[in-house]
Design a protein around this motif. Structure first.
Motif, PDB file in Angstrom:
ATOM      1  N   PHE A 258      -0.923   3.147   6.040  1.00 53.46           N
ATOM      2  CA  PHE A 258       0.249   2.074   5.917  1.00 53.46           C
ATOM      3  C   PHE A 258      -0.372   0.937   4.804  1.00 53.46           C
ATOM      4  CE2 PHE A 258       0.103   4.020   9.936  1.00 53.46           C
ATOM      5  CZ  PHE A 258       1.365   4.126  10.381  1.00 53.46           C
ATOM      6  N   LEU A 259       0.610   0.770   3.892  1.00 51.37           N
ATOM      7  CA  LEU A 259      -0.179   0.131   2.658  1.00 51.37           C
ATOM      8  C   LEU A 259       0.634  -1.348   2.483  1.00 51.37           C
ATOM      9  CD1 LEU A 259      -1.535   2.667   1.698  1.00 51.37           C
ATOM     10  CD2 LEU A 259      -1.470   1.704  -0.531  1.00 51.37           C
ATOM     11  N   LEU A 260      -0.047  -2.516   2.248  1.00 45.26           N
ATOM     12  CA  LEU A 260       0.770  -3.752   1.655  1.00 45.26           C
ATOM     13  C   LEU A 260      -0.001  -3.756   0.269  1.00 45.26           C
ATOM     14  CD1 LEU A 260       0.253  -6.140   4.815  1.00 45.26           C
ATOM     15  CD2 LEU A 260       2.084  -4.448   4.009  1.00 45.26           C
ATOM     16  N   PHE A 261       1.163  -3.513  -0.856  1.00 46.54           N
ATOM     17  CA  PHE A 261       0.626  -3.738  -2.002  1.00 46.54           C
ATOM     18  C   PHE A 261       0.586  -5.016  -2.774  1.00 46.54           C
ATOM     19  CE2 PHE A 261       2.967   0.261  -1.944  1.00 46.54           C
ATOM     20  CZ  PHE A 261       1.915   1.239  -2.114  1.00 46.54           C
ATOM     21  N   ASP A 262      -0.253  -5.357  -3.596  1.00 46.41           N
ATOM     22  CA  ASP A 262      -0.493  -6.640  -4.171  1.00 46.41           C
ATOM     23  C   ASP A 262       0.221  -6.337  -5.609  1.00 46.41           C
ATOM     24  OD1 ASP A 262      -0.938  -9.556  -4.414  1.00 46.41           O
ATOM     25  OD2 ASP A 262      -3.181  -8.893  -4.464  1.00 46.41           O
TER      26      ASP A 262
END
Length: 385
Positions: A258-262
């Motif tokens: 599960f990724l939260l990209f910047d």
């Protein structure tokens, strides 16, 4: 790239953690941090908050840092008498302040157009369209202008890039502001800019021992300058958190990241960095699902992507279509050969605006539910060759 692994006890020491916290509660908590521009304090506060929520669900987290150069507008405007009119500095513009009369340039700002007026020592005002911004600016400089204002050819403000550094201030403005700049009228053009490197961070949540996921769920956490980013894209980020909640006690959690990209707003930079820095992991993915602006019902939920995942969606009873035209964080994965799906509800009226303060938790959760159903079908697919 720098890897930071946070200890499992972190979730036990941070306040405000609860498995019963609602999507609405999470949204209110994160929006209090303000705009989440990559590299800003608000960006880091939001990431730390959501990191704690993943850990409260039983996931480990890892941060992958990356850096990139960025041009920031610190607040630019043009003053007409007592009236202060705002605009956006074009990327690669020089900074500075000039006071000079306005010259309205006919046409679209070609050298021939500039030859019809005298802009020496003056601020050239030219319409957007037909030729690149840099060509208009070069023509203005060659004719002796000390500043350039480019007026949008449709309603509202715009952001743009020149593509090469120039030494004079160049400001983009709306048609309303452009109309206030009268030929021969003295104005003060002020462009305040900063150039430097941004330290950005991708946040990854995963179950202990999972280093070769089959499915990756992603959304970008950063927002545009000045925009609280409720729909774009806190909605997608909270959908990824809700997916982690749904998957936590199922086999899916042991086969997913599960990724939260910047850095999405600066050019999909977080997802590009992840793909570049994790080639073996990316190569083994059966699918990547990206959720971007799923909290405002401009239109019904659209799920689009490549055939293998569209077929998985259909088997799950979820409507989806084959389409690869959308530009968001799924693109670097698709370019690396990973089947992708893009979840989106359309472009709302507050896109990239200070008014992007609302999202509908029910819509966020509906998007998460659809992705959850599809992912369980994706797990049944044969590995990519």
């Amino acid at each position: 790239m720098k890897l930071l692994l946070w200890p499992a006890l972190l979730a036990l020491t941070l306040p405000g953690l609860s498995l019963g916290v609602s999507t609405q509660d999470h949204a209110q908590a994160v929006l209090k941090f303000g705009p989440r521009v990559a590299g800003s304090a608000g960006n880091e506060q939001a990431r730390s908050y959501l990191e704690a929520q993943f850990r409260a669900l039983g996931y480990q987290t890892r941060r992958e840092t990356f850096a990139y150069p960025r041009f920031d507008d610190l607040g630019s405007d043009v003053r007409v008498g007592e009236q202060l009119l705002t605009g956006n500095a074009l990327q690669n513009s020089g900074g500075g302040e000039v006071t000079a009369p306005v010259v309205r340039v006919p046409g679209v700002g070609t050298p021939a157009d500039f030859a019809r007026v005298d802009v020496r020592g003056r601020v050239a005002v030219v319409e957007r369209g037909q030729i690149p911004f840099i060509e208009k600016t070069r023509a203005a400089l060659a004719a002796g202008a000390v500043g350039v204002v480019i007026v949008n050819n449709s309603a509202g403000d715009f952001r743009g890039t020149l593509g090469e550094r120039v030494d004079v201030p160049v400001l983009g403005v709306s048609p309303t502001v452009g109309a206030a700049l009268k030929d021969g009228q003295p104005v003060t053009l002020r462009v305040r800019v900063r150039e430097g490197n941004v330290q950005a961070v991708n946040l990854i949540a995963f179950k202990a021992g999972v280093d070769k996921p089959d499915v990756l769920f992603g959304a970008h956490l950063d927002s545009a300058p000045g925009a609280p980013g409720a729909n774009d894209n806190l909605s997608g980020s909270l959908a990824v958190l809700d997916l982690a909640r749904r998957a936590a006690n199922t086999p899916l959690s042991a086969r997913s990241y599960f990724l939260l990209f910047d850095g999405e707003e600066d050019g999909l930079l977080g997802s590009r960095a992840f793909v570049k820095d994790n080639p073996d992991m990316v190569k083994g993915l059966k699918g990547m699902m990206n959720l971007d602006m799923v909290g405002v019902n401009v239109s019904s939920l659209s799920i689009r992507g490549e055939a293998p995942l569209v077929e998985a969606a259909q088997r799950a009873g979820v409507s989806a279509s084959v389409d690869t035209a959308s530009s968001s964080d799924q693109v670097p994965f698709r370019q690396a050969g990973v089947p992708t799906l893009f979840f989106n509800r359309g472009l709302d009226a507050n896109y990239h605006q200070p008014g992007d303060t609302l999202l509908d938790p029910a819509l966020v959760e509906q998007a998460a539910e659809a992705a959850f159903k599809i992912a369980n079908e994706v797990l049944k697919m044969a590995p990519l060759k």
